[in-house]
Write a protein that holds these residues in place. Structure first.
Motif, PDB file in Angstrom:
ATOM      1  N   GLU A 246     -16.228 -53.137 -13.896  1.00 56.43           N
ATOM      2  CA  GLU A 246     -16.809 -54.339 -14.496  1.00 56.43           C
ATOM      3  C   GLU A 246     -18.316 -54.225 -14.689  1.00 56.43           C
ATOM      4  OE1 GLU A 246     -15.770 -57.582 -12.025  1.00 56.43           O
ATOM      5  OE2 GLU A 246     -13.599 -57.310 -12.233  1.00 56.43           O
ATOM      6  N   GLY A 247     -18.880 -53.058 -14.421  1.00 58.91           N
ATOM      7  CA  GLY A 247     -20.323 -52.897 -14.541  1.00 58.91           C
ATOM      8  C   GLY A 247     -20.769 -52.722 -15.979  1.00 58.91           C
ATOM      9  N   SER A 248     -21.868 -53.356 -16.328  1.00 58.14           N
ATOM     10  CA  SER A 248     -22.455 -53.218 -17.664  1.00 58.14           C
ATOM     11  C   SER A 248     -23.596 -52.215 -17.695  1.00 58.14           C
ATOM     12  CB  SER A 248     -22.959 -54.582 -18.152  1.00 58.14           C
ATOM     13  OG  SER A 248     -23.931 -55.109 -17.249  1.00 58.14           O
ATOM     14  N   ILE A 249     -24.068 -51.785 -16.537  1.00 57.05           N
ATOM     15  CA  ILE A 249     -25.145 -50.805 -16.435  1.00 57.05           C
ATOM     16  C   ILE A 249     -24.556 -49.505 -15.898  1.00 57.05           C
ATOM     17  CG2 ILE A 249     -27.412 -50.305 -15.460  1.00 57.05           C
ATOM     18  CD1 ILE A 249     -27.345 -52.687 -17.362  1.00 57.05           C
ATOM     19  N   PRO A 250     -24.689 -48.383 -16.627  1.00 55.71           N
ATOM     20  CA  PRO A 250     -24.120 -47.115 -16.137  1.00 55.71           C
ATOM     21  C   PRO A 250     -24.805 -46.668 -14.844  1.00 55.71           C
ATOM     22  CG  PRO A 250     -24.672 -46.979 -18.483  1.00 55.71           C
ATOM     23  CD  PRO A 250     -25.291 -48.241 -17.971  1.00 55.71           C
ATOM     24  N   CYS A 251     -24.001 -46.367 -13.842  1.00 55.96           N
ATOM     25  CA  CYS A 251     -24.511 -45.857 -12.567  1.00 55.96           C
ATOM     26  C   CYS A 251     -24.245 -44.355 -12.524  1.00 55.96           C
ATOM     27  CB  CYS A 251     -23.839 -46.558 -11.393  1.00 55.96           C
ATOM     28  SG  CYS A 251     -24.508 -46.084  -9.778  1.00 55.96           S
ATOM     29  N   VAL A 252     -25.301 -43.578 -12.388  1.00 55.87           N
ATOM     30  CA  VAL A 252     -25.191 -42.124 -12.414  1.00 55.87           C
ATOM     31  C   VAL A 252     -24.893 -41.570 -11.023  1.00 55.87           C
ATOM     32  CG1 VAL A 252     -26.383 -39.982 -13.019  1.00 55.87           C
ATOM     33  CG2 VAL A 252     -26.787 -42.060 -14.356  1.00 55.87           C
ATOM     34  N   GLN A 253     -25.524 -42.131 -10.020  1.00 59.40           N
ATOM     35  CA  GLN A 253     -25.380 -41.607  -8.655  1.00 59.40           C
ATOM     36  C   GLN A 253     -25.650 -42.722  -7.660  1.00 59.40           C
ATOM     37  OE1 GLN A 253     -27.371 -37.786  -7.583  1.00 59.40           O
ATOM     38  NE2 GLN A 253     -28.341 -38.963  -5.958  1.00 59.40           N
ATOM     39  N   PHE A 254     -24.964 -42.663  -6.520  1.00 63.23           N
ATOM     40  CA  PHE A 254     -25.233 -43.620  -5.449  1.00 63.23           C
ATOM     41  C   PHE A 254     -25.165 -42.898  -4.112  1.00 63.23           C
ATOM     42  CE2 PHE A 254     -20.619 -43.653  -5.361  1.00 63.23           C
ATOM     43  CZ  PHE A 254     -20.325 -43.777  -4.011  1.00 63.23           C
ATOM     44  N   SER A 255     -25.782 -43.501  -3.116  1.00 60.99           N
ATOM     45  CA  SER A 255     -25.725 -42.987  -1.744  1.00 60.99           C
ATOM     46  C   SER A 255     -25.707 -44.164  -0.789  1.00 60.99           C
ATOM     47  CB  SER A 255     -26.915 -42.068  -1.443  1.00 60.99           C
ATOM     48  OG  SER A 255     -28.131 -42.800  -1.464  1.00 60.99           O
ATOM     49  N   VAL A 256     -24.972 -43.997   0.308  1.00 64.39           N
ATOM     50  CA  VAL A 256     -24.884 -45.007   1.364  1.00 64.39           C
ATOM     51  C   VAL A 256     -25.217 -44.314   2.681  1.00 64.39           C
ATOM     52  CG1 VAL A 256     -23.481 -46.787   2.453  1.00 64.39           C
ATOM     53  CG2 VAL A 256     -23.048 -46.143   0.067  1.00 64.39           C
ATOM     54  N   VAL A 324     -28.822 -44.950  -8.625  1.00 64.42           N
ATOM     55  CA  VAL A 324     -29.551 -44.371  -9.755  1.00 64.42           C
ATOM     56  C   VAL A 324     -28.811 -44.787 -11.020  1.00 64.42           C
ATOM     57  CG1 VAL A 324     -30.388 -42.268 -10.848  1.00 64.42           C
ATOM     58  CG2 VAL A 324     -30.328 -42.435  -8.352  1.00 64.42           C
ATOM     59  N   THR A 325     -29.437 -45.633 -11.825  1.00 61.81           N
ATOM     60  CA  THR A 325     -28.805 -46.176 -13.028  1.00 61.81           C
ATOM     61  C   THR A 325     -29.501 -45.650 -14.278  1.00 61.81           C
ATOM     62  OG1 THR A 325     -30.226 -48.141 -12.957  1.00 61.81           O
ATOM     63  CG2 THR A 325     -28.098 -48.263 -11.830  1.00 61.81           C
ATOM     64  N   SER A 326     -28.742 -45.590 -15.360  1.00 66.03           N
ATOM     65  CA  SER A 326     -29.276 -45.128 -16.639  1.00 66.03           C
ATOM     66  C   SER A 326     -29.907 -46.297 -17.387  1.00 66.03           C
ATOM     67  CB  SER A 326     -28.157 -44.502 -17.477  1.00 66.03           C
ATOM     68  OG  SER A 326     -28.630 -44.161 -18.761  1.00 66.03           O
ATOM     69  N   VAL A 327     -31.042 -46.013 -18.022  1.00 67.44           N
ATOM     70  CA  VAL A 327     -31.729 -47.059 -18.780  1.00 67.44           C
ATOM     71  C   VAL A 327     -30.968 -47.380 -20.061  1.00 67.44           C
ATOM     72  CG1 VAL A 327     -33.873 -47.651 -19.967  1.00 67.44           C
ATOM     73  CG2 VAL A 327     -33.946 -46.414 -17.794  1.00 67.44           C
ATOM     74  N   PRO A 349     -25.488 -35.522 -21.015  1.00 68.50           N
ATOM     75  CA  PRO A 349     -26.826 -35.350 -21.603  1.00 68.50           C
ATOM     76  C   PRO A 349     -27.695 -34.443 -20.739  1.00 68.50           C
ATOM     77  CG  PRO A 349     -26.607 -37.516 -20.606  1.00 68.50           C
ATOM     78  CD  PRO A 349     -25.247 -36.902 -20.572  1.00 68.50           C
ATOM     79  N   ALA A 350     -28.562 -33.702 -21.417  1.00 70.47           N
ATOM     80  CA  ALA A 350     -29.453 -32.789 -20.690  1.00 70.47           C
ATOM     81  C   ALA A 350     -30.499 -33.547 -19.890  1.00 70.47           C
ATOM     82  CB  ALA A 350     -30.119 -31.824 -21.669  1.00 70.47           C
ATOM     83  N   THR A 351     -30.960 -34.667 -20.412  1.00 72.62           N
ATOM     84  CA  THR A 351     -31.956 -35.494 -19.719  1.00 72.62           C
ATOM     85  C   THR A 351     -31.513 -36.945 -19.758  1.00 72.62           C
ATOM     86  OG1 THR A 351     -33.263 -35.758 -21.748  1.00 72.62           O
ATOM     87  CG2 THR A 351     -33.844 -33.919 -20.264  1.00 72.62           C
ATOM     88  N   LEU A 352     -31.956 -37.689 -18.760  1.00 70.32           N
ATOM     89  CA  LEU A 352     -31.622 -39.104 -18.669  1.00 70.32           C
ATOM     90  C   LEU A 352     -32.840 -39.884 -18.206  1.00 70.32           C
ATOM     91  CD1 LEU A 352     -28.087 -39.364 -16.985  1.00 70.32           C
ATOM     92  CD2 LEU A 352     -28.713 -40.111 -19.279  1.00 70.32           C
ATOM     93  N   ASP A 353     -33.032 -41.036 -18.810  1.00 66.51           N
ATOM     94  CA  ASP A 353     -34.026 -41.981 -18.310  1.00 66.51           C
ATOM     95  C   ASP A 353     -33.324 -42.888 -17.298  1.00 66.51           C
ATOM     96  OD1 ASP A 353     -35.984 -40.941 -19.949  1.00 66.51           O
ATOM     97  OD2 ASP A 353     -35.508 -42.308 -21.603  1.00 66.51           O
ATOM     98  N   VAL A 354     -33.758 -42.810 -16.054  1.00 67.04           N
ATOM     99  CA  VAL A 354     -33.044 -43.515 -14.988  1.00 67.04           C
ATOM    100  C   VAL A 354     -33.990 -44.432 -14.231  1.00 67.04           C
ATOM    101  CG1 VAL A 354     -31.334 -41.683 -14.698  1.00 67.04           C
ATOM    102  CG2 VAL A 354     -33.438 -41.628 -13.353  1.00 67.04           C
ATOM    103  N   GLU A 355     -33.380 -45.355 -13.516  1.00 69.32           N
ATOM    104  CA  GLU A 355     -34.075 -46.248 -12.596  1.00 69.32           C
ATOM    105  C   GLU A 355     -33.365 -46.207 -11.247  1.00 69.32           C
ATOM    106  OE1 GLU A 355     -35.651 -49.652 -15.771  1.00 69.32           O
ATOM    107  OE2 GLU A 355     -33.963 -50.064 -14.422  1.00 69.32           O
TER     108      GLU A 355
END
Length: 387
Positions: A246-256, A324-327, A349-355
């Protein structure tokens, strides 16, 4: 020569409020044929102490929080019983000394055994090895032969504190609710501290309704996190599930990361505005781009210290999340495959703009069965000295 041997038969881990049992053996190990005289041990005494060691660069203690050597012992000479002699730190708790014997006479090869029992105060702090504060417990056995200095035998052990164990009468059944049998003699049997503590642990850490959290940022929803319970015992696994459907923002990586936070009380801080110390134990990291669902499993170490609070320090537990989410929006493999009839190949993609966004979720960690904690401890259950 006299040998003093002591051991903790049940193991080196106890709950506050339990009675610790220590078996002590005094043996005359003289084997020289020229030394057949009876050896006399003047006295032996036992006491439990709790030492607190602090980092002077971060902690400042007041005089009222310090127990002097005179308060922990009667005198300070070499022939008296000073349990904290040679110990680092400050004595924050000590039981009353108990005399095992006086004027014990042993012939070569003879031995005498004694049993020491003492209840650990329920208000005592737990064993703790933090970055700024440390609490450690020891059974101190002082023994003196005639015309010699007193020697101390130290046996370290671990104490865990279960909240709500100050008044045990509320956990025992009253006479009005106890089933009665006119053909049997009524014998009131109270539950032990360990039995009551295990019942309380099972109740507060039982799985109830799951907790759901919506993880969002300023641009939209990232994921949903499901935690099946928020209270755990040492040694348990923290199991959670992520739902990215249900997420609208792509999540590239997470850590807990499972973390504990050590916070010094304001009146004991060396500097105003002093931050807390964070210790990380277990970390789960995963690449999750285009992942629909996944789960995490974080074991709580049996050697860790549950949450507690004293006048000096407070220990809390939490789950530390990093996302880590994609812009920008990214095309999924299913969309690429649907564009051609013969199929296709999706490349990241080779590069990503992330937040990056972080989130801390508080959890509760309680003690476990002391017998389970004893199975992984490095503390020795016995020791000996020559007097």
């Amino acid at each position: 020569m006299i040998e003093v041997t002591a051991c903790l038969p049940r193991g080196p881990v106890f709950l506050a409020g339990e009675t610790i049992n220590c078996e002590i053996m005094i043996t005359n190990i003289s084997r020289d044929n020229n030394d057949l005289e009876v050896d006399t041990v003047a006295w032996s005494s036992v006491q439990i102490i709790c030492q607190c060691t602090v980092s002077e660069s971060r902690v400042q203690l007041h005089k009222t929080q310090i127990m002097s050597t005179e308060e922990a012992s009667s005198t300070g000479c070499d022939t008296s019983f000073v349990p904290n002699k040679g110990e680092r730190g400050l004595t924050v708790m000590c039981t009353k000394p108990k005399i095992l014997f006086c004027n014990l006479r042993l012939e070569p090869g003879d031995s005498k055994s004694f049993k020491y029992q003492e209840a650990i105060p329920t208000e005592a702090p737990p064993s703790f090895r933090g970055q700024a504060v440390k609490y450690s417990y020891k059974v101190i056995i002082g023994t003196q032969r005639l015309d010699t200095a007193t020697k101390l035998l130290r046996i370290p052990f671990r104490v865990m504190v279960m909240p709500g164990m100050n008044d045990l009468s509320v956990y025992n059944e009253g006479e009005e609710i106890r089933p009665s049998n006119p053909f049997l003699h009524n014998q009131r049997k109270e539950n032990s501290v360990l039995d009551i503590a295990l019942q309380v642990m099972a109740t507060v850490t039982a799985r109830k309704a799951p907790h759901s959290y919506n993880i969002t940022n300023s641009k939209g929803k990232v994921a949903k996190f499901l935690l099946f319970k928020q209270a755990f015992k040492l040694g348990e696994d923290i199991v959670g599930m992520f739902d990215f459907s249900e997420g609208s923002i792509p999540c590239v990586q997470f850590s807990v990361t499972l973390q504990s936070e050590e916070q010094i009380s304001e009146e004991c801080r060396r500097k105003p505005g002093q931050g807390s110390a964070v210790t990380s134990y277990v970390k789960h990291q995963e690449m999750c781009l285009h992942t629909v669902r996944t789960h995490v499993n974080l074991p709580i170490p049996l050697t860790a210290t549950p949450a507690f609070m004293t006048d000096i320090v407070c220990q809390r537990w939490r789950l530390h999340f990093e996302f880590v989410t994609s812009v920008s929006q990214l095309s999924s493999p299913a969309e690429v495959m649907s564009q051609t009839q013969d199929g296709g190949q999706w490349r990241g993609p080779a590069t990503l703009d992330v937040e990056t966004m972080v989130w801390d979720l508080p959890i509760k960690v309680f003690p476990t069965n002391p017998l389970h904690a004893s199975s992984v401890t490095l503390l020795k259950t016995g020791s000996s000295i020559h007097v």
